[in-house]
Design an enzyme around this catalytic site. Structure first.
Site, PDB file in Angstrom:
ATOM      1  N   ASP A  80       0.822  -1.214   0.000  1.00  0.00           N
ATOM      2  CA  ASP A  80       0.000   0.000   0.000  1.00  0.00           C
ATOM      3  C   ASP A  80       0.855   1.263   0.000  1.00  0.00           C
ATOM      4  O   ASP A  80       2.089   1.187   0.114  1.00  0.00           O
ATOM      5  CB  ASP A  80      -0.960   0.002   1.209  1.00  0.00           C
ATOM      6  N   ASN A 149      -7.457  -2.601  14.427  1.00  0.00           N
ATOM      7  CA  ASN A 149      -8.871  -2.782  14.062  1.00  0.00           C
ATOM      8  C   ASN A 149      -9.058  -3.928  13.062  1.00  0.00           C
ATOM      9  O   ASN A 149     -10.129  -4.110  12.511  1.00  0.00           O
ATOM     10  CB  ASN A 149      -9.462  -1.486  13.500  1.00  0.00           C
ATOM     11  N   HIS A 151      -7.343  -4.326  10.160  1.00  0.00           N
ATOM     12  CA  HIS A 151      -7.065  -4.065   8.741  1.00  0.00           C
ATOM     13  C   HIS A 151      -5.791  -4.788   8.310  1.00  0.00           C
ATOM     14  O   HIS A 151      -4.864  -4.991   9.101  1.00  0.00           O
ATOM     15  CB  HIS A 151      -7.012  -2.564   8.416  1.00  0.00           C
ATOM     16  N   GLU A 156      -9.654  -1.321   5.478  1.00  0.00           N
ATOM     17  CA  GLU A 156     -10.317  -1.006   6.747  1.00  0.00           C
ATOM     18  C   GLU A 156     -11.673  -1.707   6.825  1.00  0.00           C
ATOM     19  O   GLU A 156     -12.321  -1.911   5.799  1.00  0.00           O
ATOM     20  CB  GLU A 156     -10.556   0.514   6.828  1.00  0.00           C
TER      21      GLU A 156
END
Ligand code: GLP
Length: 258
Positions: A80, A149, A151, A156
């Site tokens: 990314d 979280n 990801h 996400e």
């Protein structure tokens, strides 16, 4: 439940890095011996730092001829990139990979790919990045970390397993989580990123997920307990037939009870 054989639990991050690098080294050596090295998928983040440090240390001890072969055949794709950052921006993932891997090993930078965060049209860039990976035969080994979280890359929650490489908006919690890596802190953390999707990640031949530290304990527990679902993007990895989970005692925290 994920079979226990998929888990590699180590006392601390150093021994984890050592064992994971053992596996990576074998695969890289095989690749150069048969001139068939498939592209490697690279993750960034604090979790991967000890792994890259150990990998560099090991590879630097290789015979000169092997090192040369590796430099010739190396090909990697970053997971990314932040939208709006140049590759030479010190906060970019391109810069990270170059600093911790490419530079120290003098790898061929032309074959260390990453999405161009500063592309005029980031959506188009995401599509062409995905095509590029396919054109070069797809990823062999994919290294991955995970966000608190759940990801992976910057997928996400909520996120389906069909998601492909695209532009995403980062949640405030992810921006805050990553702020400490940024010069200038939170105000400099971009709000968007280009990320490989779950679909491309699952296309890799082999996935090594690294989860370390007590702050990842809760997400690791959810990963172990839940079936694949869109609210926990990392859970889609459970569908992959060659997934290996590398973790330390702080993160695993007596969670594997079978
Ligand atoms: C970042 C990256 C991920 C990384 C994750 C965990 O936002 N996009 O690739 O795995 O978050 O980061 P860290 O290892 O610093 O906890």
């Amino acid at each position: 439940m994920l079979p226990l054989s998929r888990f590699n639990v180590q006392e601390d991050v150093n021994s984890l890095a050592n064992s994971l690098v053992d596996v990576l080294e074998i695969s890289l050596k095989k690749g150069i011996a048969f001139s068939g090295m498939k592209p490697i998928g690279l993750a960034t983040g604090r979790t991967m730092l000890p792994v890259y440090a150990k990998l560099v240390e090991r590879i630097k001890c290789w015979k000169k001829s092997d090192l040369e072969k590796l430099r010739k055949s190396w090909c990697s794709f970053n997971l990314d990139e932040y939208v709006g950052l140049d590759p030479w921006d010190k906060n970019s993932f391109k810069y990270y990979i170059d600093s911790y891997l490419g530079g120290p090993l003098s790898l061929n930078r032309d074959k260390m790919y990453g999405p161009d965060g500063n592309a005029k049209d980031p959506c188009l860039e995401a599509k062409s990045y995905s095509r590029h990976i396919k054109k070069l035969g797809g990823v062999g080994i994919q290294l991955l970390g995970v966000g608190v979280n759940g990801h992976i890359g910057f997928n996400e929650p909520p996120c389906t397993s069909r998601a492909t490489c695209r532009v995403v908006s980062l949640t405030e919690s992810t921006r805050e989580q990553n702020a400490s890596c940024f010069l200038g802190g939170l105000r400099n953390v971009p709000s968007q990123a280009i990320t490989l999707g779950i679909s491309e990640i699952l296309d890799a031949e082999e996935i090594h997920l690294v989860v370390t530290g007590s702050e990842k304990s809760a997400v690791l527990k959810s990963f172990i307990d839940s079936q694949p679902n869109k609210h926990l993007p990392v859970s889609w990895l459970r569908n992959h037939k060659n997934l290996f989970v590398w973790t330390d005692t702080k993160a695993i925290n007596n969670q594997i009870k079978y």
